[in-house]
Design a protein around this motif. Structure first.
Motif, PDB file in Angstrom:
ATOM      1  N   UNK A  50      -1.091 -12.964  -4.230  1.00 14.74           N
ATOM      2  CA  UNK A  50      -1.911 -12.244  -5.211  1.00 14.74           C
ATOM      3  C   UNK A  50      -1.974 -12.944  -6.569  1.00 14.74           C
ATOM      4  N   UNK A  51      -1.121 -13.933  -6.802  1.00 16.79           N
ATOM      5  CA  UNK A  51      -1.113 -14.597  -8.112  1.00 16.79           C
ATOM      6  C   UNK A  51      -2.094 -15.765  -8.200  1.00 16.79           C
ATOM      7  N   UNK A  69      -3.709  -5.622  -8.449  1.00 15.00           N
ATOM      8  CA  UNK A  69      -3.396  -5.075  -7.119  1.00 15.00           C
ATOM      9  C   UNK A  69      -4.403  -5.674  -6.157  1.00 15.00           C
ATOM     10  N   UNK A  70      -3.895  -6.350  -5.143  1.00 17.37           N
ATOM     11  CA  UNK A  70      -4.796  -7.133  -4.297  1.00 17.37           C
ATOM     12  C   UNK A  70      -4.318  -7.159  -2.850  1.00 17.37           C
ATOM     13  N   UNK A  88      -2.241  -8.208   6.922  1.00 19.88           N
ATOM     14  CA  UNK A  88      -3.126  -7.814   5.823  1.00 19.88           C
ATOM     15  C   UNK A  88      -2.436  -6.675   5.083  1.00 19.88           C
ATOM     16  N   UNK A  89      -2.071  -6.890   3.819  1.00 20.01           N
ATOM     17  CA  UNK A  89      -1.344  -5.857   3.079  1.00 20.01           C
ATOM     18  C   UNK A  89      -1.646  -5.978   1.596  1.00 20.01           C
ATOM     19  N   UNK A  90      -1.286  -4.941   0.852  1.00 22.72           N
ATOM     20  CA  UNK A  90      -1.557  -4.905  -0.584  1.00 22.72           C
ATOM     21  C   UNK A  90      -0.307  -5.252  -1.381  1.00 22.72           C
ATOM     22  N   UNK A  91      -0.536  -5.920  -2.495  1.00 22.93           N
ATOM     23  CA  UNK A  91       0.550  -6.329  -3.395  1.00 22.93           C
ATOM     24  C   UNK A  91       0.195  -5.917  -4.821  1.00 22.93           C
ATOM     25  N   UNK A  92       1.165  -5.325  -5.512  1.00 23.96           N
ATOM     26  CA  UNK A  92       1.070  -5.180  -6.965  1.00 23.96           C
ATOM     27  C   UNK A  92       1.766  -6.389  -7.556  1.00 23.96           C
ATOM     28  N   UNK A  93       1.005  -7.201  -8.256  1.00 24.54           N
ATOM     29  CA  UNK A  93       1.495  -8.488  -8.757  1.00 24.54           C
ATOM     30  C   UNK A  93       1.585  -8.476 -10.273  1.00 24.54           C
ATOM     31  N   UNK A 111       3.293  -3.297  -1.118  1.00 21.81           N
ATOM     32  CA  UNK A 111       3.200  -1.836  -1.161  1.00 21.81           C
ATOM     33  C   UNK A 111       3.419  -1.183   0.206  1.00 21.81           C
ATOM     34  N   UNK A 112       2.809  -1.712   1.261  1.00 17.98           N
ATOM     35  CA  UNK A 112       3.009  -1.108   2.584  1.00 17.98           C
ATOM     36  C   UNK A 112       4.469  -1.189   3.014  1.00 17.98           C
ATOM     37  N   UNK A 113       5.144  -2.262   2.659  1.00 21.43           N
ATOM     38  CA  UNK A 113       6.554  -2.384   3.035  1.00 21.43           C
ATOM     39  C   UNK A 113       7.416  -1.351   2.312  1.00 21.43           C
TER      40      UNK A 113
END
Length: 387
Positions: free
Chosen positions: A197-198, A219-220, A239-244, A351-353
């Motif tokens: 995500x960075x 958030x991506x 395929x998952x979301x990250x708050x970076x 986030x999903x983890x």
């Protein structure tokens, strides 16, 4: 099938799980890998050139044993679960749906919980003065080349391409679509599905002369090909979301920001009662020439990993805290106050983890969760605000 039996050095036995994850990328003929009685048992499809396959496996194994053996995880902080604790399998909950090969969907309390966690991590960023950005999913191929990701972790990459702009090609696709034929006549890829995500941040800042240190949060969705034999691992997602959070400044600023987020994350975990451990860690390099950087990352403490307990004494990596040095400021020509020693760091929360690990510990019924966990649902309510 052909079965190869490969002995491991005794000190490598502790890391057999990590080695198996890497070896699934050795060759497409590999069907299954198991570790039993000090031996790797590798089943392969027929026909197979056993000598050539052994050479590929040995190439990975030699560098792995040389650079991974003796490299013990250092636990910096932890909160253990009580011996009486009951763990759950969240994949059996109504709020989570699996589609196979690392694809899941969330609804109801699982989705609310994801939004609640993100609200907390977003506040971490805003408290530090971060600027919030929204980036596209696709990353230009030229940008990922500059990050050196294709050199360090090519196994995770997912390329995006499209049909040639040719009516005959399009008609061929039209005719073959119902016959399950391989799609030919595709253009060479010009984009990738971003694996981190960075990366868009560095592309966004390319050539910048920043007047002050900068923090960006986003958030991506990110995408990683974890390997066809690894999808059964709990929490392994394509395929998952990250708050970076991305930090750009001098070394002191980046280290201070990373430490502040680690402190906030550990305090939050104590507040909601999740069992965890914070470890000095390294990236899961597969390319043999990159194996040496595992020791370097440990020695320099450039990567910490926050792992949440999902089964008794089994942990799922849910956040990483990284310092990059000039790995991105140099190729993207980014400077703060025109200093040559401008560096970057980042923190990523998967986030999903977080949802999967939390549900493993809390169970499927929110009414039985601890009060701080119920508050997360309120923060992440489908009609609520995220901050």
């Amino acid at each position: 099938m052909t079965t190869l039996h490969i002995p491991l050095l005794p000190e490598t036995h502790n890391y057999a799980g990590d080695l198996i994850k890497a070896l699934c990328f050795a060759a497409s003929e590999i069907l299954q890998i198991e570790f039993q009685n000090g031996l790797l048992q590798i089943e392969t499809a027929e026909p197979v050139d056993s000598e050539e396959l052994s050479r590929k496996i040995e190439k990975i194994l030699k560098q792995f044993e040389r650079n991974r053996s003796g490299l013990l995880d250092e636990i910096v902080a932890e909160k253990s679960s009580p011996a009486s604790m009951v763990f759950y399998n969240p994949y059996g909950f109504d709020s989570i749906q699996q589609y196979g090969n690392g694809l899941i969907s969330l609804k109801g309390e699982a989705l609310q919980l994801l939004n609640g966690f993100d609200a907390v991590f977003r506040r971490f960023a805003l408290k530090l003065g971060a600027v919030e950005m929204r980036y596209p999913t696709l990353l230009p191929l030229e940008a990922i080349k500059k990050t050196a990701y294709l050199r360090t972790s090519p196994q995770y990459s997912s390329f995006v391409c499209h049909p040639q702009e040719d009516i005959d090609v399009l008609l061929n696709l039209y005719k073959s679509a119902d016959r399950n034929q391989t799609l030919n006549d595709l253009e060479a890829p010009r984009y990738v599905l971003s694996p981190a995500a960075c990366f868009h941040c560095y592309m966004d800042l390319e050539g910048s002369r920043l007047s002050e240190s900068t923090i960006i949060t986003t958030r991506q969705n990110v995408f990683r090909n974890e390997g066809r034999l690894n999808w059964d691992d709990f929490g392994r997602l394509r395929d998952y979301e990250v708050r970076e959070l991305v930090f750009v400044g001098n070394s002191e600023f980046v280290e201070r920001c990373r430490s502040a987020v680690i402190e906030q994350a550990v305090a939050f975990l104590s507040e909601v009662g999740l069992s965890f451990r914070l470890c000095a860690a390294h990236d899961p390099f597969v390319v043999p020439a990159m194996q040496k950087f595992k020791k370097i990352q440990h020695e320099e403490r450039s990567k910490y990993e926050l792992q949440l307990e999902c089964k008794p004494n089994q942990y799922l990596a849910a956040a990483s805290f990284n310092i990059h040095g000039k790995a991105f400021t140099d190729p993207f020509d980014i400077k703060v106050n025109n200093e040559e020693l401008s560096v970057t760091g980042c923190v990523g929360f998967g986030l999903e983890r977080w949802v999967l690990a939390a549900l493993s510990q809390w169970g499927p019924k929110p009414r039985s969760w601890p009060e701080p966990a119920k508050q997360l649902l309120e923060q992440g309510g489908l009609n609520g605000e995220l901050c």
